[in-house]
Design an enzyme around this catalytic site. Structure first.
Site, PDB file in Angstrom:
ATOM      1  N   ASP A  10       0.753  -1.055   0.067  1.00 38.53           N
ATOM      2  CA  ASP A  10       0.085  -0.064  -0.004  1.00 38.53           C
ATOM      3  C   ASP A  10       1.017   1.325   0.054  1.00 38.53           C
ATOM      4  O   ASP A  10       1.979   1.286   0.722  1.00 38.53           O
ATOM      5  CB  ASP A  10      -0.965  -0.102   1.232  1.00 38.53           C
ATOM      6  CG  ASP A  10      -1.957   0.883   1.381  1.00 38.53           C
ATOM      7  OD1 ASP A  10      -2.267   1.340  -0.035  1.00 38.53           O
ATOM      8  OD2 ASP A  10      -2.713   1.416   2.348  1.00 38.53           O
TER       9      ASP A  10
ATOM     10  N   ASN B  57     -10.209  -2.399  -6.984  1.00 40.93           N
ATOM     11  CA  ASN B  57      -9.307  -1.431  -7.871  1.00 40.93           C
ATOM     12  C   ASN B  57      -9.735  -1.695  -9.236  1.00 40.93           C
ATOM     13  O   ASN B  57      -9.346  -0.496 -10.031  1.00 40.93           O
ATOM     14  CB  ASN B  57      -7.934  -1.979  -7.615  1.00 40.93           C
ATOM     15  CG  ASN B  57      -7.148  -1.940  -6.299  1.00 40.93           C
ATOM     16  OD1 ASN B  57      -6.064  -2.437  -5.929  1.00 40.93           O
ATOM     17  ND2 ASN B  57      -7.617  -0.691  -5.520  1.00 40.93           N
TER      18      ASN B  57
END
Length: 253
Positions: A33, A81
């Site tokens: 991340d 995503n």
């Protein structure tokens, strides 16, 4: 070499020297991340951040190979995503495909895809299939590439697979209800046959799992690191292992 790099190198060697290899986790899950935030802080684009993050993967696996880790699961793309704007998603998928090809070409890692492949573009599906095929003979670290992955999606897919499997066998719902248990569901997960992750690392300072390996991480230890993924260093990795080794794992007892 900058003085700061020299100091970090010395500190990393010190931490590594004190690391008990008998306490190293066998399976590490990593939530990669912070690529976009890292790029934004450096005045770059999201695509540059994703490229920097992809280039960090080989470093991480190299560190894992030095410390007896056997399985690494890398969360590269979530099901959420896939809802990103096309102008960002298309280059991101291209970067992920390149990273997977690099893993397969390295010759040290056995690549396995975890995720719902049907949600991905055909080109990405082909890259994942070829990587698995080309590395299935390698006796190295098993690298799970989580692409098009979501924890809830995995459980739903596992239940669907279980139902279809027993439907072909002619099992009635009543009979199935009698035999369904944790082990039976586990046999239909993306990671079937693998050990559950001992340690889950998330970079960028976020302290949540966001749906990562919801089923498998029931007894995992978590380590949340402040640095963005592209800036993740060996010393950060070693700190995570040291922190893991220092904990008493009681599994709820």
């Amino acid at each position: 070499m900058k003085l700061r790099d020299l100091v970090y190198g010395l500190y990393a060697r010190r931490v590594e020297g004190r690391l008990d290899h008998a306490q190293v986790p066998k399976h590490i899950g990593v939530i990669l991340d912070g690529n976009r935030r890292w790029a934004r802080a450096a005045g770059g684009t999201a695509e540059q951040g994703h490229k920097a993050g992809a280039s960090k993967i080989q470093e991480l696996l190299g560190w894992c190979s030095e410390t007896d880790v056997e399985v690494v699961t890398l969360w590269l793309l979530s099901t959420d995503n896939l809802d990103r704007p096309e102008m960002e998603l298309v280059p991101l998928l291209s970067i992920i495909e390149g990273a997977v090809r690099d893993l397969a070409a390295d010759g040290r890692w056995r690549v396995h895809h975890v995720g719902n492949r049907d949600l991905l573009p055909s080109g990405t599906q082909t890259v994942l299939k070829e990587a698995e095929r080309d590395t299935e003979h390698i006796d190295g670290i098993l690298v799970n590439v989580a692409v098009g992955y979501g924890g809830r999606q995995e459980i739903a897919d596992a239940v669907r697979s279980l139902l279809l499997d027993h439907a072909t066998k002619g099992t009635s719902f009543e009979e199935l209800a009698e035999v369904v248990d944790i082990d039976l569901i586990s046999e239909h997960l993306y990671t079937r046959g693998q050990p559950d992750p001992d340690l889950v690392i998330r970079t960028s300072g976020e302290q949540r799992l966001s749906g990562f390996m919801l089923w498998q991480s029931a007894h995992s230890e978590y380590y949340f690191c402040e640095v963005f993924w592209p800036a993740f260093r060996k010393v950060d990795f070693l700190r995570a292992l040291r922190d893991y080794a220092a904990r008493h794992r009681r599994y709820g007892n």
